[in-house]
Design a protein around this motif. Structure first.
Motif, PDB file in Angstrom:
ATOM      1  N   GLU A  39       0.707  -1.244   0.027  1.00 11.15           N
ATOM      2  CA  GLU A  39       0.183  -0.024  -0.083  1.00 11.15           C
ATOM      3  C   GLU A  39       0.802   1.241  -0.009  1.00 11.15           C
ATOM      4  O   GLU A  39       1.593   1.672   0.993  1.00 11.15           O
ATOM      5  N   PRO A  40       0.827   2.184  -1.070  1.00 12.10           N
ATOM      6  CA  PRO A  40       1.648   3.021  -0.996  1.00 12.10           C
ATOM      7  C   PRO A  40       1.425   4.243   0.022  1.00 12.10           C
ATOM      8  O   PRO A  40       2.058   5.258   0.368  1.00 12.10           O
ATOM      9  N   GLU A  41       0.249   4.325   0.338  1.00  8.24           N
ATOM     10  CA  GLU A  41      -0.481   5.162   1.569  1.00  8.24           C
ATOM     11  C   GLU A  41       0.182   4.615   2.868  1.00  8.24           C
ATOM     12  O   GLU A  41      -0.106   5.545   3.925  1.00  8.24           O
ATOM     13  N   ALA A  42       0.843   3.741   3.175  1.00  7.74           N
ATOM     14  CA  ALA A  42       1.344   3.219   4.426  1.00  7.74           C
ATOM     15  C   ALA A  42       2.284   4.243   5.140  1.00  7.74           C
ATOM     16  O   ALA A  42       2.130   4.149   6.328  1.00  7.74           O
ATOM     17  N   THR A  43       2.842   5.069   4.613  1.00  3.66           N
ATOM     18  CA  THR A  43       3.748   5.719   4.993  1.00  3.66           C
ATOM     19  C   THR A  43       3.168   7.140   5.023  1.00  3.66           C
ATOM     20  O   THR A  43       4.173   8.227   5.522  1.00  3.66           O
ATOM     21  N   THR A  44       1.922   7.491   4.967  1.00  2.00           N
ATOM     22  CA  THR A  44       1.310   8.912   4.953  1.00  2.00           C
ATOM     23  C   THR A  44       1.675   9.775   6.339  1.00  2.00           C
ATOM     24  O   THR A  44       1.844  10.821   6.380  1.00  2.00           O
ATOM     25  N   ARG A  45       1.664   9.094   7.286  1.00  2.00           N
ATOM     26  CA  ARG A  45       1.519   9.722   8.709  1.00  2.00           C
ATOM     27  C   ARG A  45       3.087   9.901   9.049  1.00  2.00           C
ATOM     28  O   ARG A  45       3.179  11.039   9.568  1.00  2.00           O
ATOM     29  N   LEU A  70       6.584   2.900  -5.812  1.00  2.00           N
ATOM     30  CA  LEU A  70       5.632   3.987  -5.814  1.00  2.00           C
ATOM     31  C   LEU A  70       5.205   4.282  -7.378  1.00  2.00           C
ATOM     32  O   LEU A  70       4.044   4.529  -7.828  1.00  2.00           O
ATOM     33  N   ILE A  75       2.726   7.154  -8.865  1.00  2.00           N
ATOM     34  CA  ILE A  75       3.292   8.215  -8.136  1.00  2.00           C
ATOM     35  C   ILE A  75       4.785   8.541  -8.575  1.00  2.00           C
ATOM     36  O   ILE A  75       5.577   7.608  -8.802  1.00  2.00           O
ATOM     37  N   VAL A  78       8.180  12.170  -4.982  1.00  2.00           N
ATOM     38  CA  VAL A  78       8.427  12.062  -3.351  1.00  2.00           C
ATOM     39  C   VAL A  78       8.868  13.054  -2.858  1.00  2.00           C
ATOM     40  O   VAL A  78       9.971  13.497  -3.293  1.00  2.00           O
TER      41      VAL A  78
END
Length: 94
Positions: A39-45, A70, A75, A78
């Motif tokens: 999941e590319p969103e896994a490091t959003t935090r 990514l 994407i 970054v």
């Protein structure tokens, strides 16, 4: 766990002293990549925390070409952050 030979898919070409969240984890904590679960969103935090620390402290962050992992999700760019700040963020795992 990801094999060392496959961690290259998480690496971006960054200026000296900088890295991306995924690049930093791939080099220093490859076992944590298992938690990303494709999941590319896994490091959003993590990115949110890093962005705010940069703004608070007047630290420069730099845009770089996204890693192959990514790019597979469309994407293309970054943020990269100073390695010292990444180390601070992930100090729990050191």
């Amino acid at each position: 766990m990801f094999m060392e030979s496959t961690t290259f898919v998480f690496l971006s070409d960054c200026p000296e002293g900088y890295d991306t969240v995924l690049g930093y984890l791939a080099k220093r904590h490859p076992d944590l990549l298992d938690l990303i679960d494709k999941e590319p969103e896994a490091t959003t935090r993590d990115g949110f925390w890093l962005m705010h620390r940069c703004k608070e402290r007047g630290i420069k962050r730099l845009r770089v070409k996204a890693c192959p992992f990514l790019q597979a999700f469309g994407i293309t760019e970054v943020w990269s952050y100073p390695i010292g700040l990444l180390k601070e963020r992930f100090s729990l795992y050191n």
